[in-house]
Design an enzyme around this catalytic site. Structure first.
Site: not given
Length: 570
Positions: A303, A299, A301, A142
């Protein structure tokens, strides 16, 4: 085994990754470094695995990934078998870890659907449901710093694994020797035999079709003149975010060039977190040149998404709570106006998210559901609605840490749909001559100034984990009695599942899963203390309410200073 014994076992067996071989050789004789890598195993939980990349049982590497995947494979076969979807972000070794996981699954007779390039986390959630998989794996850390990687595990519903499922996988992992107990298969042979299959690009088009269905003002953006600066922070959002914005009619998008291409080193933002101003600084610099209506930052990834908007000649960072407040207000008000708001609508927020959402929901007769921190709990609300054939009731879910979801096509937060809706919202208000800064200020004037402050305190290494436990144990035994001169009225202990009225001592059960969180209510103002589930941090969530912005800031600062002093956090 003790740390030194494990170190020797690794020196003898960890021969497939030259980086690990070099690292093990470099720490020879260094007791502290050996201990840090081997004093424990990376813990597999509902968030999967997350840790520093490197050698050892307490690090992310191919052997830890293989062991975890063998445990997952055992779990999948124990429940009748099935396929698993896997993807990855731009993290160092992320594609390697994906391929290693696929090889283990194939060796266990489980088909692996893998992506040919990096993809956002919400896409992985979509793939699980699209292919009818029994599980999913997303290789990502993340928003953690570059030295981290991780392994998120998903269930068949596209949500991150439940406590029970993660516990079952963990039990299987415990039985496996990571060097001798893991089955693996040649990658090319697995592809040839159909046990590993690359996802076709048409699936991403289907995903975006679902994203675009969440528009509430279709066609609005095409003639809005909206100008956007976008940064994917060297992660996965670049293609899909830009594509969906173009497809809804937003053509004036400037991408921050230094942060456009995938780069797991994150050299321009060592902490690639859209919550942090430093990560957005290059985007803010670009805004001064381009003068857009909006800065978007997703960010690594993709999400989560952060934004900045024009305000009195500069660009104002909008918090995760503020973006969620505006989106909630926009979706409820516009859908009500257009007659598309479902009967008995539902909005979901986490327990650490702004209390202002409660007031907005009351205005629009919308049911509000509160869940524990972690988007899987929002996904579980959607699942329960789906089981009752009521999923259309779900309007929006969000958490203060910049994660948002509209629609039920995925079961995790999605920065692609959030970016689309934020742009649509900005275009909607632009046509009224308003910026999003104007919008959030108008909401505050209507409901009061709800200030939400999140403070994080890092506790690295073995000693740090011990210190975090001591702080939480002591706070549970000796809870806060007053904060900034205000008496604590109610204590919510989510580990004990108890709500306590301090004045009467009356205990009321809390109908939520257990979690190591303490919530101290002072009336309107509040303090929540929570160890992070994915990072070595304790977080303080402070709510301060004032008649003016200045008053709410002053109250919040005083609460923060008092709590830090009482807990010994500096």
């Amino acid at each position: 085994m003790d740390s030194n014994t494990l170190y020797n076992v690794w020196c003898e067996n960890a021969k497939e990754d030259k980086d690990l071989i070099e690292e093990l050789a470099a720490i020879k004789g260094n007791e502290d470094e050996i201990y840090e890598r081997f004093y424990k195993n990376l813990e597999f939980g509902t968030a999967g695995l997350r840790g520093v990349i490197g050698a050892g049982t307490n690090r992310m590497n191919i052997y830890v990934v293989r062991q975890a995947t063998q445990g997952l494979a055992n779990y999948v076969n124990n429940i009748g078998g099935g396929a698993v979807a896997i993807s990855h972000d731009s993290r160092i070794k992320a594609d390697l870890f994906m391929n290693e996981a696929a090889k283990v699954l194939a060796a266990n007779g489980i088909k692996a659907y893998i992506t040919s390039e990096l993809q956002p986390t919400p896409v992985l959630s979509f793939l699980v449901r699209y292919f009818g998989c029994k599980a999913g794996i997303m290789v990502t850390a993340s928003h953690n710093p570059a030295k981290y990687n991780g392994y998120k595990a998903y269930g068949s519903d596209g949500c991150q694994m439940t406590d029970n499922a993660a516990g079952a996988v963990y039990d299987e992992i415990q039985k496996i020797d990571m060097f001798t107990g893991v089955k693996t298969m040649d990658f090319d042979k697995a592809v040839e035999e159909g046990l590993i299959e690359y996802v076709n690009d048409d699936v991403y088009t289907e995903y975006l079709a679902n994203v675009k269905e969440q528009q509430v003002n279709e066609g609005l953006c095409a003639d809005s003149g909206l100008k956007v600066v976008y940064t994917p922070l060297n992660g996965t959002g670049n293609k899909l975010v830009r594509r969906v914005l173009k497809e809804i009619g937003i053509n004036d998008v400037t991408v921050v060039p230094e942060q456009e291409m995938p780069d797991g080193n994150f050299t321009t933002c060592p902490y690639p977190n859209p919550e942090i101003k430093e990560a957005l600084q290059l985007g803010l610099d670009m805004c001064e040149k381009v003068k857009p209506d909006l800065l978007l930052a997703t960010d690594p990834d993709a999400d989560r998404v952060g934004i900045a908007v024009p305000d009195n000649g500069t660009y104002r960072l909008i918090t995760g709570n503020e973006t969620g407040i505006m989106l909630t207000n926009y979706l409820l008000s516009v859908r009500k106006e257009k007659g598309t708001l479902p009967k008995n609508p539902i909005v979901v927020r986490t327990i650490v998210t702004s209390l202002l959402i409660d007031e907005i929901c009351k205005k629009y007769n919308c049911e509000l559901k509160k869940v524990l921190t972690g988007f899987k709990y929002i996904g579980e609300v959607i699942l329960r609605l789906e089981e009752k054939n009521e999923k259309e009731r779900f309007v929006f879910g969000f958490e203060e840490s910049y994660g948002y979801l509209a629609g039920t096509y995925v079961r995790d937060k999605d920065a692609v749909v959030a970016s689309m809706l934020i742009c649509e919202m900005a275009a909607y208000y632009r046509k009224q001559g308003k910026t999003l800064a104007n919008v959030i200020d108008e909401i505050y004037k209507e409901y009061g100034y709800y200030r939400n402050t999140t403070l994080s305190f890092e506790f690295d290494g073995a000693s740090g984990m011990k210190k975090m436990k001591e702080i939480m144990d002591n706070l549970r035994e000796n809870p806060l009695k007053t904060v900034n001169g205000e008496t604590v009225k109610t204590i919510y202990d989510y580990l004990k599942s108890e709500e306590k009225d301090v004045a009467t001592g009356e205990i009321t059960p809390i109908d939520l899963p257990k979690s190591n969180v303490l919530h101290f209510c002072l009336g309107g103002n509040a303090v929540i203390v929570r160890p992070s589930g994915t990072e070595p941090k304790i977080k303080l969530y402070i709510t301060s309410i004032g008649k003016t912005e200045e008053e709410s800031v002053e109250i919040g600062n005083k609460i923060a200073d008092d709590v830090k002093a009482q807990l010994g956090l500096n």
